[in-house]
Design an enzyme around this catalytic site. Structure first.
Site, PDB file in Angstrom:
ATOM      1  N   HIS A   5       0.864  -1.177   0.000  1.00 16.33           N
ATOM      2  CA  HIS A   5       0.000   0.000   0.000  1.00 16.33           C
ATOM      3  C   HIS A   5       0.904   1.231   0.000  1.00 16.33           C
ATOM      4  CE1 HIS A   5      -2.845   2.982   1.643  1.00 16.33           C
ATOM      5  NE2 HIS A   5      -3.819   2.173   1.297  1.00 16.33           N
ATOM      6  N   ASP A  26       3.046  -4.402   8.305  1.00 19.21           N
ATOM      7  CA  ASP A  26       1.817  -3.645   8.110  1.00 19.21           C
ATOM      8  C   ASP A  26       0.647  -4.609   8.247  1.00 19.21           C
ATOM      9  OD1 ASP A  26      -0.389  -2.281   7.221  1.00 19.21           O
ATOM     10  OD2 ASP A  26       0.434  -1.728   5.271  1.00 19.21           O
ATOM     11  N   GLN A  36      -4.527  -5.029   7.013  1.00 22.55           N
ATOM     12  CA  GLN A  36      -5.501  -5.978   6.456  1.00 22.55           C
ATOM     13  C   GLN A  36      -5.508  -7.320   7.178  1.00 22.55           C
ATOM     14  OE1 GLN A  36      -7.753  -5.308   4.130  1.00 22.55           O
ATOM     15  NE2 GLN A  36      -6.987  -3.255   3.716  1.00 22.55           N
ATOM     16  N   LYS A  47     -10.625  -0.936  10.279  1.00 25.15           N
ATOM     17  CA  LYS A  47     -10.677  -2.145   9.453  1.00 25.15           C
ATOM     18  C   LYS A  47     -11.033  -3.387  10.274  1.00 25.15           C
ATOM     19  CE  LYS A  47      -7.370  -0.316   6.079  1.00 25.15           C
ATOM     20  NZ  LYS A  47      -8.303   0.008   4.991  1.00 25.15           N
ATOM     21  N   CYS A  84      -4.634   2.463  -3.826  1.00 25.86           N
ATOM     22  CA  CYS A  84      -3.399   2.954  -3.189  1.00 25.86           C
ATOM     23  C   CYS A  84      -2.270   1.936  -3.334  1.00 25.86           C
ATOM     24  CB  CYS A  84      -3.629   3.292  -1.723  1.00 25.86           C
ATOM     25  SG  CYS A  84      -4.724   4.693  -1.473  1.00 25.86           S
TER      26      CYS A  84
END
Length: 414
Positions: free
Chosen positions: A131, A208, A211, A234, A372
């Site tokens: 991303h 990261d 997600q 999220k 993104c």
């Protein structure tokens, strides 16, 4: 307090849906089908109630205050820190830093640890599927310091080429920052192996988890990552809140990210003493209400059961993949063997934005564009995709609506 609605052992999606008020609405005269969960999830009533309860009953600034409302607000805020610590299995609560989101967490590391430790000629490794939030901060840092950004390539299925990753590693590697789950492809990356490889050359790692945290069980101690970030919105929580986890010795060695109240112990014009962890990185009045409500989101997810959620989402993923593959001219982008409930696709001779607009006319919300992740789009030589992403409250019947909608929309456009 979560209202008691029975969730049976086999996972009752109808009962789950009753917790989400937004799912009861219509869009353009049609029942809402919400397949944009990778962008943000809908919020259960427990989260909405937590926000209302804070503002209705104990709205006050936290820490330092001695009156009842301040003490109640502080207790609720810090209870969220304890819940996050348990949710990702951090060793201590001091390792949990509240931020404005995963993006801010990455920027915090780049601007503190990165500026302190990255020098000219050093190498930072990221992947082709990142991303923008996990590209731009490192690009900016590399430009400033004269460092080199190196990229792990992917194969056609959207999986990292691990042999190439190991070839990139060297004594010049100072940081490996990697997405746990791709927001476009749904690919689950082998981050534990990547972390071990990075550590073998003395590099620091950042994962990261924007997600992954909603779909996978997260154990930062087992992963052995140096930093881990995720966003509240999220994982069924409010927007504007995120978490940075870091190993204690690293966090203690890093300078503050911002100056102001709370992040100090003493301030004089000729000397300043900074606060202890985690407050050293939490300058000013934080997003109190949304942080308090994050606890409700994590409690709700745990109450439903991550394993049940994962099994349900995987069933939806398999069903949707099978149905989408039957549509002539449609191609799924990303067919990793190990992935979560995200499907990106393109349709021959049809622009993704046209798909999104016409599906919205049928009450179906999908995301369109480059998500993104422009470098990833370059890998596939496409301008963008349509993306359907599924959550605990989605159903096979909704997928049927998507398939029917796509068939009619494609016929209309072609």
């Amino acid at each position: 307090m979560i209202e008691t609605i029975e969730i049976d052992k086999a996972f009752n999606v109808a009962a789950v849906r009753k917790h989400f008020p937004a799912l009861q609405r219509e869009v353009k005269g049609k029942p809402l089908v919400y397949f944009d969960n990778a962008a943000t999830t809908q919020k259960p009533q427990a989260v909405i109630d937590a926000l209302v309860n804070y503002y209705s009953h104990y709205n006050a600034n936290i820490h330092r205050g001695i009156h009842t409302l301040a003490e109640e607000a502080t207790a609720a805020f810090e209870a969220t820190r304890d819940t996050v610590q348990q949710f990702i299995n951090a060793a201590s609560r001091e390792q949990i830093i509240f931020t404005g989101g995963a993006t801010e967490g990455i920027n915090l590391v780049a601007q503190t640890w990165g500026r302190q430790n990255i020098k000219a000629g050093d190498e930072i490794i990221i992947s082709s599927m990142e991303h923008h939030s996990n590209i731009v901060p490192w690009y900016m840092l590399a430009q400033e310091k004269g460092a080199v950004l190196k990229i792990i390539p992917i194969n056609e299925d959207g999986e990292l080429m691990m042999d190439e990753f190991h070839k990139l590693l060297s004594e010049k590697t100072k940081l490996v920052s990697i997405v746990h789950v791709s927001n476009v492809l749904g690919t689950i990356n082998p981050v534990k192996n990547i972390i071990a490889g990075a550590h073998s050359v003395g590099a620091v790692t950042l994962v990261d988890g924007a997600q992954s945290t909603v779909h996978l069980d997260i154990d930062v101690q087992d992963l052995d990552c140096d930093f881990f970030v995720f966003s509240s919105h999220k994982i069924y929580g409010p927007t504007g809140v995120g978490v940075l986890y870091g190993k204690k010795e690293l966090l203690e060695s890093m300078p503050p990210y911002q100056g102001g109240g709370e992040m100090i112990k003493d301030v004089y014009f000729d000397a300043i003493t900074y606060n202890d962890l985690p407050y050293k990185f939490e300058a000013g009045t934080p997003n109190i209400a949304d942080t308090v409500a994050l606890k409700a989101a994590l409690d709700f997810t745990k109450w439903i059961g991550k394993q049940k959620i994962r099994e349900h989402e995987n069933e939806l993923l398999c069903y949707a993949t099978e149905q989408l593959m039957q549509i002539e001219g449609l191609k799924i982008i990303g067919n990793a063997k190990n992935k979560v409930s995200v499907i990106s696709f393109v349709v021959e001779k049809v622009h993704p934005q046209d798909l999104g607009i016409l599906l919205d006319n049928r009450g179906i919300a999908v995301r369109t564009g480059h998500h993104c992740a422009q470098p990833l789009m370059e890998c596939y030589k496409i301008p963008g995709t349509a993306r359907a992403s599924f959550a605990m409250y989605n159903t096979k019947e909704e997928i049927d609506s998507l398939i029917t909608g796509l068939q009619k929309v494609i016929k209309m456009l072609l």
